[in-house]
Motif scaffolding. Structure first.
Motif, PDB file in Angstrom:
ATOM      1  N   GLY A 296       9.366  -5.085   5.279  1.00 36.47           N
ATOM      2  CA  GLY A 296       8.000  -5.578   5.339  1.00 36.47           C
ATOM      3  C   GLY A 296       7.852  -6.766   6.284  1.00 36.47           C
ATOM      4  O   GLY A 296       6.866  -6.870   7.034  1.00 36.47           O
ATOM      5  N   VAL A 297       8.829  -7.649   6.259  1.00 41.14           N
ATOM      6  CA  VAL A 297       8.805  -8.802   7.167  1.00 41.14           C
ATOM      7  C   VAL A 297       8.860  -8.319   8.611  1.00 41.14           C
ATOM      8  O   VAL A 297       8.115  -8.822   9.480  1.00 41.14           O
ATOM      9  CB  VAL A 297       9.984  -9.748   6.865  1.00 41.14           C
ATOM     10  N   MET A 298       9.710  -7.339   8.884  1.00 42.81           N
ATOM     11  CA  MET A 298       9.812  -6.825  10.255  1.00 42.81           C
ATOM     12  C   MET A 298       8.484  -6.237  10.719  1.00 42.81           C
ATOM     13  O   MET A 298       8.086  -6.416  11.884  1.00 42.81           O
ATOM     14  CB  MET A 298      10.922  -5.769  10.338  1.00 42.81           C
ATOM     15  N   ALA A 299       7.784  -5.574   9.826  1.00 49.95           N
ATOM     16  CA  ALA A 299       6.474  -5.030  10.192  1.00 49.95           C
ATOM     17  C   ALA A 299       5.516  -6.151  10.580  1.00 49.95           C
ATOM     18  O   ALA A 299       4.747  -6.032  11.546  1.00 49.95           O
ATOM     19  CB  ALA A 299       5.904  -4.213   9.034  1.00 49.95           C
ATOM     20  N   GLU A 300       5.570  -7.250   9.845  1.00 50.45           N
ATOM     21  CA  GLU A 300       4.705  -8.393  10.169  1.00 50.45           C
ATOM     22  C   GLU A 300       5.133  -9.053  11.482  1.00 50.45           C
ATOM     23  O   GLU A 300       4.282  -9.442  12.290  1.00 50.45           O
ATOM     24  CB  GLU A 300       4.752  -9.419   9.044  1.00 50.45           C
ATOM     25  N   VAL A 301       6.446  -9.190  11.696  1.00 49.97           N
ATOM     26  CA  VAL A 301       6.935  -9.792  12.938  1.00 49.97           C
ATOM     27  C   VAL A 301       6.499  -8.965  14.134  1.00 49.97           C
ATOM     28  O   VAL A 301       6.092  -9.495  15.179  1.00 49.97           O
ATOM     29  CB  VAL A 301       8.474  -9.926  12.898  1.00 49.97           C
ATOM     30  N   THR A 302       6.570  -7.662  13.990  1.00 47.39           N
ATOM     31  CA  THR A 302       6.230  -6.756  15.089  1.00 47.39           C
ATOM     32  C   THR A 302       4.758  -6.867  15.468  1.00 47.39           C
ATOM     33  O   THR A 302       4.380  -6.675  16.630  1.00 47.39           O
ATOM     34  CB  THR A 302       6.583  -5.311  14.703  1.00 47.39           C
ATOM     35  N   LYS A 303       3.916  -7.178  14.502  1.00 43.60           N
ATOM     36  CA  LYS A 303       2.477  -7.279  14.773  1.00 43.60           C
ATOM     37  C   LYS A 303       2.123  -8.531  15.583  1.00 43.60           C
ATOM     38  O   LYS A 303       1.035  -8.606  16.171  1.00 43.60           O
ATOM     39  CB  LYS A 303       1.706  -7.300  13.451  1.00 43.60           C
ATOM     40  N   ILE A 304       3.025  -9.501  15.598  1.00 43.53           N
ATOM     41  CA  ILE A 304       2.735 -10.749  16.311  1.00 43.53           C
ATOM     42  C   ILE A 304       2.921 -10.522  17.809  1.00 43.53           C
ATOM     43  O   ILE A 304       3.997 -10.118  18.266  1.00 43.53           O
ATOM     44  CB  ILE A 304       3.655 -11.875  15.829  1.00 43.53           C
ATOM     45  N   ASP A 305       1.909 -10.796  18.575  1.00 47.74           N
ATOM     46  CA  ASP A 305       1.976 -10.653  20.029  1.00 47.74           C
ATOM     47  C   ASP A 305       2.627 -11.906  20.611  1.00 47.74           C
ATOM     48  O   ASP A 305       2.087 -13.006  20.481  1.00 47.74           O
ATOM     49  CB  ASP A 305       0.563 -10.489  20.590  1.00 47.74           C
ATOM     50  N   PRO A 306       3.790 -11.758  21.263  1.00 41.43           N
ATOM     51  CA  PRO A 306       4.451 -12.946  21.831  1.00 41.43           C
ATOM     52  C   PRO A 306       3.575 -13.716  22.799  1.00 41.43           C
ATOM     53  O   PRO A 306       3.771 -14.919  22.980  1.00 41.43           O
ATOM     54  CB  PRO A 306       5.677 -12.346  22.539  1.00 41.43           C
ATOM     55  N   ALA A 307       2.615 -13.041  23.415  1.00 43.13           N
ATOM     56  CA  ALA A 307       1.733 -13.718  24.376  1.00 43.13           C
ATOM     57  C   ALA A 307       0.866 -14.771  23.695  1.00 43.13           C
ATOM     58  O   ALA A 307       0.337 -15.672  24.362  1.00 43.13           O
ATOM     59  CB  ALA A 307       0.848 -12.697  25.091  1.00 43.13           C
ATOM     60  N   THR A 308       0.696 -14.656  22.372  1.00 46.38           N
ATOM     61  CA  THR A 308      -0.115 -15.637  21.647  1.00 46.38           C
ATOM     62  C   THR A 308       0.709 -16.839  21.183  1.00 46.38           C
ATOM     63  O   THR A 308       0.159 -17.749  20.548  1.00 46.38           O
ATOM     64  CB  THR A 308      -0.767 -14.986  20.410  1.00 46.38           C
ATOM     65  N   LEU A 309       1.996 -16.859  21.499  1.00 48.03           N
ATOM     66  CA  LEU A 309       2.876 -17.918  21.025  1.00 48.03           C
ATOM     67  C   LEU A 309       3.177 -18.919  22.135  1.00 48.03           C
ATOM     68  O   LEU A 309       3.176 -18.565  23.326  1.00 48.03           O
ATOM     69  CB  LEU A 309       4.190 -17.320  20.520  1.00 48.03           C
ATOM     70  N   SER A 310       3.440 -20.155  21.750  1.00 49.18           N
ATOM     71  CA  SER A 310       3.903 -21.157  22.704  1.00 49.18           C
ATOM     72  C   SER A 310       5.291 -20.765  23.205  1.00 49.18           C
ATOM     73  O   SER A 310       5.972 -19.935  22.578  1.00 49.18           O
ATOM     74  CB  SER A 310       3.957 -22.526  22.040  1.00 49.18           C
ATOM     75  N   PRO A 311       5.760 -21.332  24.313  1.00 44.83           N
ATOM     76  CA  PRO A 311       7.091 -20.949  24.829  1.00 44.83           C
ATOM     77  C   PRO A 311       8.204 -21.110  23.811  1.00 44.83           C
ATOM     78  O   PRO A 311       9.065 -20.238  23.689  1.00 44.83           O
ATOM     79  CB  PRO A 311       7.268 -21.886  26.030  1.00 44.83           C
TER      80      PRO A 311
ATOM     81  N   ARG B 124      13.335 -12.017  15.168  1.00 46.60           N
ATOM     82  CA  ARG B 124      13.213 -10.556  15.079  1.00 46.60           C
ATOM     83  C   ARG B 124      14.594  -9.900  15.064  1.00 46.60           C
ATOM     84  O   ARG B 124      14.847  -8.995  14.264  1.00 46.60           O
ATOM     85  CB  ARG B 124      12.378 -10.026  16.248  1.00 46.60           C
ATOM     86  N   GLU B 125      15.481 -10.360  15.924  1.00 49.36           N
ATOM     87  CA  GLU B 125      16.834  -9.791  15.942  1.00 49.36           C
ATOM     88  C   GLU B 125      17.581 -10.122  14.652  1.00 49.36           C
ATOM     89  O   GLU B 125      18.345  -9.302  14.134  1.00 49.36           O
ATOM     90  CB  GLU B 125      17.602 -10.297  17.163  1.00 49.36           C
TER      91      GLU B 125
END
Length: 590
Positions: free
Chosen positions: A83-98, A108-109
């Motif tokens: 379930g956590v992986m499903a939530e992580v996958t939904k996060i778009d890296p482009a919306t995150l700070s560097p 994720r890994e």
């Protein structure tokens, strides 16, 4: 590295609370808060779920119980992390700070490794060619605790042993039923470490060790009470738990363990071995690619070994030189104390050079202690981590002094007893980065430190430099041996011969090491691939930066990361180059 089967860290304690601020990267991304909430929630759950499990909890804590490990608990872990992986996958890296983007990649890994361990039911095989759940627990019984509360938690934990050991036996029985066990050959004699506890009554039991030297700050009346309660817990809980395990091992597990060696012959073996390659190297390399890389590196290092051999003026060929090194008494300690003192002297020699090569130095010190007697016969030559450098004093004719400098640089400072505390001192990073060990990074760094010893002038004789090269060869040969055994049908004898012909390791070390690789698929691949990544990054930085390259800044940049997958390390070195070779702490690196 699997947390349940990670190498022992005796007497480990939490790193200093010193915090150095990391360089600012700019404003938070729109997705940062949601991502932080996700990993914070999962980390809190993980710590509670795995509380007391070796390697999983804060290293300065002793819990009052051991984790639930029955099938229902294992399924709950798989469901939760899926379930956590499903939530992580939904996060778009482009919306995150560097910085959060790096955390996202690492996290994720990390979650995928946890999922794979549950999917392949690693918990049904809680032992390998190096360690086991019971020996890890023995090693976690420290020399002493700090206060009454810690002793009381320790006593309650010992009372939980019967339930925990019973569930471990049930899991191992399930693994045995489906052929998911270590090969029988690497389990030979492992029951002795169980018998050494089940047959040790009273104060002779290793679990009584913390009660022998209790802090003077604990009142005498409390000390007497705690000792009595500790002895009672050992007698009523620890010894019966070990006795049940011993009966199971001798009557069922050892006689019925599988006889074939290759991981690829396990249930869903090809996928299982590939998952271990990914876990331990953090790359997508295949077994064939790693095998061929190993053969090429072995040939390259062999040529370097021949050059150093010439410096010794030895009259004879390479095999004769290896025989000379393995048999001449001048290269071996006469007493356990000599070996320990030599290791201490090497460690202190590094201390005199440390500030020349590192800007940021960890605050945590480490002790040098012998490997416990019950595990020493099949344990590695040394092991290190926060607060400890273990030196194996068993079978002294197998403990060569010409390898000791490389071993010490790897296991103590600036290797494991350096890198791990630095990771835990960077409090600005998420705990899943501070307290999780990735073998490719940690072992790659420690192996890099062996080679760095040449620049630091740590190798005083050609024999010492040959020892360093034989350790480099040993790790390159692992690429060949691990993939040979687990993917290409190599025999145990074939693997031993490959190490015997190419390294100056003693025959005893070769036997214990090969059994370690047979029983712990993939772990041996981490070292050389990690070191190659660091060396390639350094070479790229030196060429790009020229006179602006600062070695201390480079080392600080690598160590500041904590423990990360190889693609993250490579990307960070690229940024180091793009920023003109500026390290994270310029004031310490001038």
């Amino acid at each position: 590295m699997s947390r349940r089967l990670r190498p022992l860290l005796l007497a480990a304690a939490a790193a200093s609370s010193l915090v150095l601020a990391a360089p600012a990267w700019g404003a938070e991304g729109a997705g940062d808060a949601a991502f932080k909430a996700l990993y914070s929630r999962e980390w809190t759950w993980r710590r509670a779920e795995l509380a007391g499990e070796v390697g999983e909890d804060d290293t300065d804590r002793i819990t009052d119980h051991l984790p639930k490990i029955d099938p229902a608990a294992q399924k709950a872990r798989l469901d939760y992390w899926t379930g956590v992986m499903a939530e992580v996958t939904k996060i778009d890296p482009a919306t995150l700070s560097p910085e959060a983007r790096i955390n996202h990649q690492i996290y994720r890994e990390q979650i995928q490794v946890l999922i794979n361990q549950q999917k392949f039911r690693d918990y049904e095989k809680p032992l390998n060619g190096d360690s086991a759940f019971w020996s890890d627990l023995t090693s976690e019984s420290r020399e002493s605790f700090r206060d009454v509360a810690e002793y009381e938690r320790y006593i309650r934990q010992m009372r939980d042993f019967p339930r925990y050991f019973h569930d471990q036996v049930a899991n191992m029985r399930a693994g045995l039923k489906r052929g998911f066990t270590p090969p029988a050959i690497v389990l030979k004699g492992r029951d002795a470490s169980i018998a050494s506890v089940s047959g040790a009554a009273g104060e002779a039991n290793p679990y009584y060790r913390p009660f022998k030297a209790m802090p003077a700050s604990i009142p005498a009346a409390d000390q007497a009470r705690l000792r009595a309660e500790g002895l009672a817990a050992i007698q009523s809980s620890v010894i019966p738990a070990y006795a049940e395990l011993l009966t199971f091992m001798r009557s069922e597990y050892l006689p019925k363990a599988r006889t074939v060696l290759a991981a690829e012959t396990l249930p869903d073996g090809k996928a299982y071995y590939q998952s271990k390659i990914k876990e331990f190297t953090t790359t997508d390399m295949t077994a064939d690619q790693i095998h061929q890389l190993g053969l090429a590196e072995v040939a390259k290092i062999h040529a370097q070994m021949l050059e150093v051999m010439k410096e010794t003026d030895f009259k004879g060929d390479f095999p004769a030189f290896l025989t000379f090194l393995r048999t001449d008494p001048q290269f071996y300690p006469k007493t356990k104390e000599e070996l320990l003192m030599r290791a201490a002297w090497i460690a202190k020699r590094f201390d005199a050079k440390a500030e020349q090569y590192f800007g940021y130095l960890p605050r945590k010190r480490f002790a040098i202690i012998p490997v416990p007697d019950d595990i020493a016969p099949y344990y590695t030559a040394g092991r290190g981590g926060p607060g400890v450098y273990l030196v194996n004093t068993y079978n002294l004719p197998a403990r060569s002094l010409y390898n000791l400098t490389a071993l010490t640089l790897h296991e103590s400072a600036p290797g494991h007893a350096f890198q791990m505390p630095i990771a835990m001192e960077h409090k600005e990073q998420p705990e899943f980065r501070q307290k999780t060990y990735i073998s490719a990074f940690g072992e790659g760094w420690a192996l890099y430190c062996e080679k760095l010893g040449v620049e630091m002038g740590m190798y005083e004789t050609p024999y010492d430099r040959f020892g360093m090269l034989t350790y480099q060869m040993w790790r390159a040969a692992r690429l060949v041996v691990d993939t040979g055994v687990h993917s290409k049908g190599w025999t145990r004898e074939q693997a031993q011969k490959f190490l015997h012909d190419n390294t100056a390791l003693s025959d005893h070390e070769i036997e214990t090491e090969v059994d370690r690789y047979i029983g712990w698929p993939g772990q041996a691949l981490a070292y050389y691939i990690g070191e190659m990544t660091i060396l390639a990054g350094r070479e790229k930085a030196e060429q790009a930066l020229g006179p602006k390259f600062n070695l201390r800044a480079f080392h600080d940049t690598v160590l500041e990361l904590g423990s990360v997958p190889m693609p993250v390390l490579t990307a960070r070195i690229d940024r180091f180059i793009a920023e003109g070779g500026k390290g994270p702490y310029p004031e310490l690196e001038e």
